[in-house]
Structure formats: structure tokens, C-alpha cells
Design a protein around this motif. Structure first.
Motif, short mmCIF file in Angstrom:
data_model
loop_
_atom_site.label_atom_id
_atom_site.label_comp_id
_atom_site.label_asym_id
_atom_site.label_seq_id
_atom_site.Cartn_x
_atom_site.Cartn_y
_atom_site.Cartn_z
N TRP A 1 -6.16 1.65 8.32
CA TRP A 1 -6.10 0.83 9.53
C TRP A 1 -5.06 1.39 10.48
O TRP A 1 -4.03 1.91 10.04
CB TRP A 1 -5.71 -0.61 9.18
CG TRP A 1 -6.84 -1.40 8.62
CD1 TRP A 1 -7.27 -1.41 7.32
CD2 TRP A 1 -7.69 -2.28 9.33
NE1 TRP A 1 -8.34 -2.26 7.19
CE2 TRP A 1 -8.62 -2.81 8.42
CE3 TRP A 1 -7.77 -2.69 10.66
CZ2 TRP A 1 -9.61 -3.72 8.77
CZ3 TRP A 1 -8.75 -3.60 11.03
CH2 TRP A 1 -9.65 -4.10 10.09
N GLU B 1 -8.71 1.34 2.27
CA GLU B 1 -9.02 1.31 3.69
C GLU B 1 -7.87 1.92 4.48
O GLU B 1 -6.72 1.86 4.06
CB GLU B 1 -9.23 -0.14 4.17
CG GLU B 1 -10.39 -0.83 3.53
CD GLU B 1 -10.53 -2.28 3.99
OE1 GLU B 1 -9.66 -2.77 4.74
OE2 GLU B 1 -11.52 -2.91 3.60
N TRP C 1 -2.96 -5.45 12.84
CA TRP C 1 -3.97 -4.50 12.37
C TRP C 1 -5.04 -4.44 13.47
O TRP C 1 -5.71 -5.44 13.74
CB TRP C 1 -4.55 -4.98 11.05
CG TRP C 1 -3.56 -4.97 9.93
CD1 TRP C 1 -2.29 -5.49 9.94
CD2 TRP C 1 -3.74 -4.39 8.65
NE1 TRP C 1 -1.68 -5.28 8.73
CE2 TRP C 1 -2.56 -4.61 7.91
CE3 TRP C 1 -4.79 -3.73 8.04
CZ2 TRP C 1 -2.39 -4.17 6.61
CZ3 TRP C 1 -4.62 -3.30 6.73
CH2 TRP C 1 -3.44 -3.52 6.03
N VAL D 1 -2.23 0.28 12.92
CA VAL D 1 -1.38 -0.89 13.02
C VAL D 1 -0.36 -0.66 14.13
O VAL D 1 0.22 0.43 14.25
CB VAL D 1 -0.66 -1.14 11.67
CG1 VAL D 1 0.25 -2.35 11.74
CG2 VAL D 1 -1.69 -1.30 10.54
N MET E 1 -8.71 -8.80 4.19
CA MET E 1 -8.12 -8.33 5.43
C MET E 1 -9.19 -7.83 6.38
O MET E 1 -9.30 -8.30 7.49
CB MET E 1 -7.10 -7.22 5.14
CG MET E 1 -6.43 -6.67 6.37
SD MET E 1 -5.41 -7.81 7.27
CE MET E 1 -4.00 -7.88 6.19
N SER E 2 -10.03 -6.91 5.96
CA SER E 2 -11.00 -6.31 6.87
C SER E 2 -12.14 -7.26 7.23
O SER E 2 -12.67 -7.19 8.32
CB SER E 2 -11.56 -5.02 6.28
OG SER E 2 -12.20 -5.28 5.06
N GLN F 1 -10.02 -0.42 12.01
CA GLN F 1 -10.16 0.30 10.75
C GLN F 1 -10.75 1.68 11.01
O GLN F 1 -11.67 1.83 11.81
CB GLN F 1 -11.04 -0.47 9.77
CG GLN F 1 -11.14 0.18 8.41
CD GLN F 1 -12.02 -0.59 7.44
OE1 GLN F 1 -12.56 -1.64 7.75
NE2 GLN F 1 -12.15 -0.05 6.23
N GLN G 1 -2.13 3.17 8.48
CA GLN G 1 -1.64 2.64 7.22
C GLN G 1 -2.82 2.49 6.26
O GLN G 1 -3.90 2.07 6.67
CB GLN G 1 -0.98 1.27 7.41
CG GLN G 1 0.30 1.32 8.18
CD GLN G 1 0.98 -0.05 8.26
OE1 GLN G 1 0.60 -1.01 7.60
NE2 GLN G 1 2.00 -0.13 9.10
N THR G 2 -2.58 2.84 5.02
CA THR G 2 -3.60 2.70 3.99
C THR G 2 -3.40 1.36 3.29
O THR G 2 -2.28 1.02 2.91
CB THR G 2 -3.52 3.85 2.97
OG1 THR G 2 -3.62 5.09 3.67
CG2 THR G 2 -4.63 3.77 1.95
N TRP G 3 -4.48 0.60 3.16
CA TRP G 3 -4.43 -0.71 2.53
C TRP G 3 -5.06 -0.61 1.15
O TRP G 3 -6.24 -0.29 1.01
CB TRP G 3 -5.16 -1.74 3.38
CG TRP G 3 -5.12 -3.13 2.86
CD1 TRP G 3 -4.03 -3.91 2.69
CD2 TRP G 3 -6.23 -3.90 2.44
NE1 TRP G 3 -4.38 -5.13 2.19
CE2 TRP G 3 -5.74 -5.16 2.02
CE3 TRP G 3 -7.60 -3.67 2.38
CZ2 TRP G 3 -6.57 -6.16 1.54
CZ3 TRP G 3 -8.41 -4.68 1.90
CH2 TRP G 3 -7.91 -5.90 1.49
N GLU G 4 -4.25 -0.81 0.12
CA GLU G 4 -4.67 -0.79 -1.28
C GLU G 4 -5.44 0.49 -1.64
O GLU G 4 -6.33 0.46 -2.50
CB GLU G 4 -5.50 -2.03 -1.62
CG GLU G 4 -4.72 -3.31 -1.54
CD GLU G 4 -5.49 -4.52 -2.03
OE1 GLU G 4 -6.68 -4.41 -2.36
OE2 GLU G 4 -4.87 -5.59 -2.07
#
Length: 188
Positions: free
Chosen positions: A110, A108, A35, A112, A1-2, A38, A102-105
């Protein structure tokens, strides 16, 4: 994603904001659920995060300003975004935000888009403060939904009661002062 996002031109510009200092602005139309940017910085454990935040707040008593850019990543880590290369730290608070964090996994953070965002529109999110020091955080977002202080929306009902209580106390104090003045003048 990033990795794919990093190769693209940023979806935002940094410029002066009527809300506070500088802010992020949509460079072009941004579709809902996009997104955008970050939130980056140094990954620190909770103890170090608390130490840094408290040190900044303590120094603010002398300087008058405390910019704490700690963001919760997960149960063990926070991101200290107080670095020049973290444009996301410049996103201002709004009581009617157009982005959310939003926290990704749990790796990270981001920002949104909550809705479609028009070119030139300031990118804002709700900082989500609790009510511990609510009077120290007046809101300047200027939206129709503005509650007057920076607080998570879940606290708004309680905050409205606190604000009403504060106004009622001021009114009582003013009435008592008027009555005391009237009595003093009558006794002359």
C-alpha cells in the motif's frame, strides 16, 4: 484493511504530471498515515520477476524505454504491477516524497501518506533505486531536495561523491582542451 478501502471512492485522480507521463493526485485532503492505494498486479516468484525485468530492460535497448513495475512483496514473491487496473504504478518518483510503500502482513503493498497531503498535490514516493545504473535514471521531480538522480536516500552521500567526481573530471577535460588549444595557437 483492503476490503474496506476497495468500497470507498479513490482518494486520488489520475492526470498528466510535469514529473513524468501521468501521475496520481490527491482528490481531497489526505491525513498523514492514511492508506491511499494498493499496489496490485500478478504475484510472481523472484526468478520470474528477474526474467521479466531483464527482458524489459533488454528490449529497452531497441525501444528507448523500459517501464518495469516490479515491486518486492517479501523474500519469495514480487508484484508485477504492469496491468491497466493498477493505478498505483503511475505514482512518480520524488526526492521529497509524500507517500511511502508499506507491506501489510507480507501479502499486500500500500502507498501510505508520510504527511498531510493537500487536494491537488501529486502523490510521489522514492523509488529506492540502488546506484548500479544511477546515470541511466535522472530525476525530474524538481523539488528543493532533488539529488538529480533516482536513488534511495541511503545512497545520497555516495551519489553526491560520484556526481562531484563526474563534474571534476569534466572540468579537468575542459581545462586540458583549453590548454591544448592555447598551445596550438601559440605554435602557429
Amino acid at each position: 484493511m483492503s476490503a474496506s478501502r476497495a468500497k470507498e471512492e479513490p482518494l486520488y485522480l489520475v492526470r498528466n504530471s510535469p514529473i513524468h507521463g501521468r501521475g496520481l493526485y490527491a482528490r481531497k485532503f489526505i491525513e498523514k498515515d492514511t492508506w491511499i492505494v494498493q499496489y496490485v498486479g500478478e504475484k510472481v516468484d523472484k526468478d520470474e520477476s528477474d526474467r521479466r525485468a531483464n527482458a524489459l530492460l533488454e528490449s529497452s535497448k531497441d525501444t528507448g524505454g523500459a517501464k518495469v513495475y516490479m515491486f518486492i512483496l517479501n523474500d519469495e514473491w514480487d508484484i508485477d504491477g504492469d496491468v491497466d487496473w493498477n493505478d498505483a504504478r503511475l505514482a512518480n518518483h520524488s526526492c521529497d516524497p509524500n507517500v511511502e510503500a508499506q507491506t501489510w502482513e507480507e501479502k499486500e503493498i500500500w502507498f501510505v501518506a508520510l504527511r498531510d497531503i493537500q487536494p491537488g498535490e501529486e502523490l510521489t514516493f522514492n523509488y529506492g533505486f540502488d546506484l548500479e545504473h544511477w546515470e541511466e535514471h535522472p530525476c525530474q521531480c524538481g523539488t528543493k531536495r532533488c539529488i538529480g538522480y533516482i536513488a534511495a536516500e541511503e545512497y545520497w552521500p555516495t551519489l553526491k561523491r560520484k556526481i562531484a567526481g563526474k563534474k571534476a573530471a569534466k572540468t579537468r577535460k575542459r581545462k586540458m582542451a583549453s590548454s591544448a588549444t592555447a598551445l596550438a595557437q601559440a605554435g602557429e
